[in-house]
Design a protein around this motif. Sequence first.
Motif, mmCIF file in Angstrom:
data_model
loop_
_atom_site.group_PDB
_atom_site.id
_atom_site.type_symbol
_atom_site.label_atom_id
_atom_site.label_comp_id
_atom_site.label_asym_id
_atom_site.label_seq_id
_atom_site.Cartn_x
_atom_site.Cartn_y
_atom_site.Cartn_z
ATOM 1 N N VAL A 83 0.855 -1.188 0.000
ATOM 2 C CA VAL A 83 0.000 0.000 0.000
ATOM 3 C C VAL A 83 0.891 1.237 0.000
ATOM 4 O O VAL A 83 1.783 1.371 0.826
ATOM 5 C CB VAL A 83 -0.936 0.012 1.235
ATOM 6 N N ARG A 84 0.656 2.085 -0.958
ATOM 7 C CA ARG A 84 1.428 3.329 -1.058
ATOM 8 C C ARG A 84 0.660 4.430 -0.346
ATOM 9 O O ARG A 84 -0.412 4.825 -0.791
ATOM 10 C CB ARG A 84 1.678 3.682 -2.508
ATOM 11 N N LEU A 85 1.226 4.886 0.746
ATOM 12 C CA LEU A 85 0.569 5.940 1.503
ATOM 13 C C LEU A 85 0.677 7.260 0.747
ATOM 14 O O LEU A 85 1.669 7.510 0.060
ATOM 15 C CB LEU A 85 1.209 6.067 2.888
ATOM 16 N N PRO A 86 -0.325 8.107 0.868
ATOM 17 C CA PRO A 86 -0.264 9.388 0.160
ATOM 18 C C PRO A 86 0.853 10.264 0.725
ATOM 19 O O PRO A 86 1.139 10.224 1.921
ATOM 20 C CB PRO A 86 -1.637 10.004 0.429
ATOM 21 N N TYR A 87 1.479 11.035 -0.152
ATOM 22 C CA TYR A 87 2.512 11.966 0.299
ATOM 23 C C TYR A 87 1.901 13.135 1.057
ATOM 24 O O TYR A 87 2.519 13.707 1.945
ATOM 25 C CB TYR A 87 3.332 12.490 -0.888
ATOM 26 N N ARG A 88 0.692 13.493 0.666
ATOM 27 C CA ARG A 88 -0.022 14.538 1.374
ATOM 28 C C ARG A 88 -1.511 14.235 1.308
ATOM 29 O O ARG A 88 -1.971 13.521 0.425
ATOM 30 C CB ARG A 88 0.299 15.914 0.804
#
Length: 163
Positions: free
Chosen positions: A42-47
Amino acid sequence: MAAAQRSYDEQDEAPLGGYAALAAVFATGAALFAVTARRRGVRLPYRVPPWDVVLLGGATFKASRLLTKDKVTGFLRAPFTRRTDDLPAGEVMEEPRGTGVRRAVGDLVSCPFCTSVWVAGALTAGYACAPRAARLVCAGLGAVTVADWLQYAWSFTEQEAED
């Protein structure tokens, strides 16, 4: 009664061990989410855009009220609380019952401020894993929040017109 308990709460009402158990459950859940998300890629949002923060906040508010104050969800709280009063708009006032972990859970499920941390954690986890689905759930809860405020405005307007 332990010395630490006495120095914290002279009435011997604060279930510190139960609170510690709940904090451990929350921390364990957050850690399990982090490990599982990492393993699944899962790629967490940068912002997080401000609008999503507002959306998550409104949904957290409404879900917390539903879980802690709504008459219809009383069956979830009943093992841990006792109803003390009926409030306007289908809400209830409850007090925790029991001791230890049962009392700590009663404190948690009768307090929208306390429950909001858990709800925000769950919604944020959903937002990280499935942002579109989480936004949809949050939009639905947000719509109920707006509807509640419109109901209050309507009731207020009716009362003012009658006076």
